[in-house]
Design an enzyme around this catalytic site. Structure first.
Site, PDB file in Angstrom:
ATOM      1  N   ASN A   6      -5.094  -4.121  10.638  1.00 27.26           N
ATOM      2  CA  ASN A   6      -4.081  -3.285   9.983  1.00 27.26           C
ATOM      3  C   ASN A   6      -4.793  -2.106   9.316  1.00 27.26           C
ATOM      4  OD1 ASN A   6      -2.501  -2.208   7.769  1.00 27.26           O
ATOM      5  ND2 ASN A   6      -1.080  -3.891   8.091  1.00 27.26           N
ATOM      6  N   ASP A   8      -3.275   0.480   7.603  1.00 27.57           N
ATOM      7  CA  ASP A   8      -2.450   1.193   6.611  1.00 27.57           C
ATOM      8  C   ASP A   8      -3.280   1.805   5.491  1.00 27.57           C
ATOM      9  OD1 ASP A   8      -0.279   0.293   8.038  1.00 27.57           O
ATOM     10  OD2 ASP A   8       0.334  -1.215   6.567  1.00 27.57           O
ATOM     11  N   HIS A   9      -4.319   1.051   5.034  1.00 28.69           N
ATOM     12  CA  HIS A   9      -5.070   1.535   3.863  1.00 28.69           C
ATOM     13  C   HIS A   9      -5.876   2.793   4.151  1.00 28.69           C
ATOM     14  CE1 HIS A   9      -3.726  -1.558   1.377  1.00 28.69           C
ATOM     15  NE2 HIS A   9      -4.559  -2.509   1.717  1.00 28.69           N
ATOM     16  N   ARG A  17      -5.016  12.355  -1.329  1.00 34.65           N
ATOM     17  CA  ARG A  17      -5.357  13.766  -1.530  1.00 34.65           C
ATOM     18  C   ARG A  17      -4.451  14.701  -0.743  1.00 34.65           C
ATOM     19  NH1 ARG A  17     -10.455  14.871  -3.955  1.00 34.65           N
ATOM     20  NH2 ARG A  17      -9.968  17.046  -3.556  1.00 34.65           N
ATOM     21  N   HIS A  42       2.189  -0.349   9.460  1.00 37.11           N
ATOM     22  CA  HIS A  42       3.503  -0.581   8.870  1.00 37.11           C
ATOM     23  C   HIS A  42       4.111   0.781   8.546  1.00 37.11           C
ATOM     24  CE1 HIS A  42       5.905  -2.906   5.519  1.00 37.11           C
ATOM     25  NE2 HIS A  42       6.682  -2.159   6.277  1.00 37.11           N
ATOM     26  N   ARG A  44       6.618   2.341   6.709  1.00 41.72           N
ATOM     27  CA  ARG A  44       7.562   1.985   5.636  1.00 41.72           C
ATOM     28  C   ARG A  44       8.631   3.062   5.516  1.00 41.72           C
ATOM     29  NH1 ARG A  44       4.916  -2.191   2.187  1.00 41.72           N
ATOM     30  NH2 ARG A  44       6.773  -2.155   0.929  1.00 41.72           N
ATOM     31  N   ARG A  48       4.843   5.671   2.582  1.00 42.91           N
ATOM     32  CA  ARG A  48       3.774   5.791   1.581  1.00 42.91           C
ATOM     33  C   ARG A  48       2.380   5.805   2.204  1.00 42.91           C
ATOM     34  NH1 ARG A  48       3.880  -0.121  -1.301  1.00 42.91           N
ATOM     35  NH2 ARG A  48       6.045   0.411  -1.644  1.00 42.91           N
ATOM     36  N   GLU A  69       4.715  -2.963  12.241  1.00 40.39           N
ATOM     37  CA  GLU A  69       5.449  -3.695  11.198  1.00 40.39           C
ATOM     38  C   GLU A  69       6.524  -2.778  10.656  1.00 40.39           C
ATOM     39  OE1 GLU A  69       3.182  -5.048   7.884  1.00 40.39           O
ATOM     40  OE2 GLU A  69       1.707  -5.987   9.168  1.00 40.39           O
ATOM     41  N   THR A 100       3.628  -6.268   1.238  1.00 36.34           N
ATOM     42  CA  THR A 100       4.682  -7.232   1.586  1.00 36.34           C
ATOM     43  C   THR A 100       4.417  -8.530   0.829  1.00 36.34           C
ATOM     44  OG1 THR A 100       4.588  -6.235   3.767  1.00 36.34           O
ATOM     45  CG2 THR A 100       5.917  -8.213   3.548  1.00 36.34           C
ATOM     46  N   GLU A 150       5.231 -14.483  12.726  1.00 35.21           N
ATOM     47  CA  GLU A 150       3.953 -14.285  12.026  1.00 35.21           C
ATOM     48  C   GLU A 150       4.045 -15.097  10.742  1.00 35.21           C
ATOM     49  OE1 GLU A 150       2.338 -10.300  11.349  1.00 35.21           O
ATOM     50  OE2 GLU A 150       1.268 -11.084   9.587  1.00 35.21           O
ATOM     51  N   HIS A 190      -1.968 -12.048   6.063  1.00 29.15           N
ATOM     52  CA  HIS A 190      -1.790 -11.650   4.663  1.00 29.15           C
ATOM     53  C   HIS A 190      -2.842 -12.327   3.791  1.00 29.15           C
ATOM     54  CE1 HIS A 190       0.065  -9.732   1.274  1.00 29.15           C
ATOM     55  NE2 HIS A 190       0.761  -9.057   2.154  1.00 29.15           N
ATOM     56  N   GLY A 191      -3.721 -11.509   3.262  1.00 25.13           N
ATOM     57  CA  GLY A 191      -4.732 -12.016   2.326  1.00 25.13           C
ATOM     58  C   GLY A 191      -5.904 -12.722   2.987  1.00 25.13           C
ATOM     59  N   GLY A 212      -5.939  -6.689   7.180  1.00 23.24           N
ATOM     60  CA  GLY A 212      -6.124  -5.301   6.786  1.00 23.24           C
ATOM     61  C   GLY A 212      -7.046  -5.119   5.605  1.00 23.24           C
ATOM     62  N   HIS A 213      -6.551  -5.465   4.425  1.00 25.24           N
ATOM     63  CA  HIS A 213      -7.220  -5.096   3.180  1.00 25.24           C
ATOM     64  C   HIS A 213      -8.705  -5.461   3.131  1.00 25.24           C
ATOM     65  CE1 HIS A 213      -7.387  -4.018  -1.065  1.00 25.24           C
ATOM     66  NE2 HIS A 213      -8.183  -5.060  -1.188  1.00 25.24           N
TER      67      HIS A 213
HETATM   68  N1  PXP Z   1       0.846  -9.186   7.987  1.00 24.52           N
HETATM   69  C1  PXP Z   1       1.859  -8.524   7.351  1.00 24.52           C
HETATM   70  C2  PXP Z   1       3.258  -8.789   7.799  1.00 24.52           C
HETATM   71  C3  PXP Z   1       1.593  -7.614   6.311  1.00 24.52           C
HETATM   72  O1  PXP Z   1       2.614  -6.973   5.710  1.00 24.52           O
HETATM   73  C4  PXP Z   1       0.250  -7.374   5.939  1.00 24.52           C
HETATM   74  C5  PXP Z   1      -0.059  -6.391   4.863  1.00 24.52           C
HETATM   75  O2  PXP Z   1       0.232  -5.108   5.277  1.00 24.52           O
HETATM   76  C6  PXP Z   1      -0.764  -8.074   6.638  1.00 24.52           C
HETATM   77  C7  PXP Z   1      -0.423  -8.979   7.636  1.00 24.52           C
HETATM   78  C8  PXP Z   1      -2.204  -7.864   6.322  1.00 24.52           C
HETATM   79  O3  PXP Z   1      -2.457  -8.308   5.030  1.00 24.52           O
HETATM   80  P1  PXP Z   1      -3.850  -7.967   4.337  1.00 24.52           P
HETATM   81  O4  PXP Z   1      -3.880  -6.479   4.160  1.00 24.52           O
HETATM   82  O5  PXP Z   1      -3.784  -8.716   3.047  1.00 24.52           O
HETATM   83  O6  PXP Z   1      -4.930  -8.452   5.261  1.00 24.52           O
END
Ligand code: PXP
Length: 240
Positions: A6, A8-9, A17, A42, A44, A48, A69, A100, A150, A190-191, A212-213
């Site tokens: 992912n 997004d970040h 910026r 994602h 949104r 954002r 997403e 999320t 998922e 997630h996480g 992602g993160h």
């Molecule tokens: N799956 C979904 C549905 C999410 O919304 C996210 C966060 O954007 C992730 C996976 C990835 O989560 P993380 O950034 O904590 O790895």
């Protein structure tokens, strides 16, 4: 287990910026070069991080798979039907959340989700539903025509004790098994990070991870190529 990144970040940092860099499209290409199985973004409603321009460009340039997403809302469904990602993952979306926070309540939103799935299917796009590891949610997802689920791994990832962590892992194991028996594809995310993946990778029945993160955070210090390769080797069972 396949690994989709992912990005997004990367867009969050660019937007901080209002500049053109770092470009999430460049990130996607580097990640593919390092071996990811797919790219997740994602889009949104408040845009954002990922913007429409990113999505259209990614669709053109990436060679693995694109997982979009999104919330089950009309405007975004229209975009998805045009872009035709390889997978749409429907997620709940709240304006004020940082990320999320939980899975969809498929039972409560059955009609809306069913018609969203039908619209996406008519455009030839397979659909996954982001849900908690609960049998009722899985049954309902299957009933309304989802192709994948998922499983939300946030509770597992945030477990404070080992006991809680193993309990959550068990719930996910049972849920994944159940979903497979119904013929659903099973993704999870997630996480997940460089530590908890060592437990998570032992699970059977999970087709694909969405992370992602942790990877983008590590990339700040060691580069995206290294961060991706490190995660791939852990998912593949490297011991250290
Ligand atoms: N799956 C979904 C549905 C999410 O919304 C996210 C966060 O954007 C992730 C996976 C990835 O989560 P993380 O950034 O904590 O790895």
């Amino acid at each position: 287990m396949r690994f989709c990144l992912n990005i997004d970040h990367v867009a969050t940092l660019r937007n901080a910026r209002g500049a053109a860099e770092p470009d999430p499209v460049t990130a996607a290409l580097i990640a593919e070069h390092a071996g990811v199985d797919g790219i997740v973004v994602h889009l949104r409603e408040d845009r954002r991080h990922i913007k429409d321009r990113d999505l259209y460009l990614l669709r053109e340039v990436i060679k693995t798979k694109l997982d979009l997403e999104m919330a089950a809302v009309n405007d975004i469904i229209e975009i998805a039907c045009k872009v035709k990602p390889d997978l749409v993952t429907l997620v709940p979306e709240k304006r004020m959340e940082l990320t999320t926070e939980s899975g969809l309540n498929v039972l409560d939103e059955m009609d809306k989700l069913k018609s969203s799935i039908e619209r996406l299917h008519n455009a030839g796009v397979p659909v996954s539903l982001f849900i908690e590891p609960e049998e009722a949610q899985i049954d309902c997802s299957s009933e309304i025509g989802a192709d994948f689920i998922e499983i939300h791994t946030g509770v597992f990832a945030e477990s404070k004790t080992e006991e809680e962590q193993f309990d959550e892992l068990d719930k996910i194991r049972i849920a994944a098994r159940h979903a497979k028996k119904l013929g659903l594809g099973v993704n999870a995310g997630h996480g997940l990070d460089y530590q908890n993946i060592k437990l998570f990778r032992e699970l059977q029945d999970i087709d694909e991870l969405s992370i992602g993160h942790a990877v983008i955070a590590r990339a700040v210090f060691s580069g995206l190529d290294n961060a991706v390769r490190e995660m791939i080797s852990l998912i593949n069972g490297r011991k250290d």
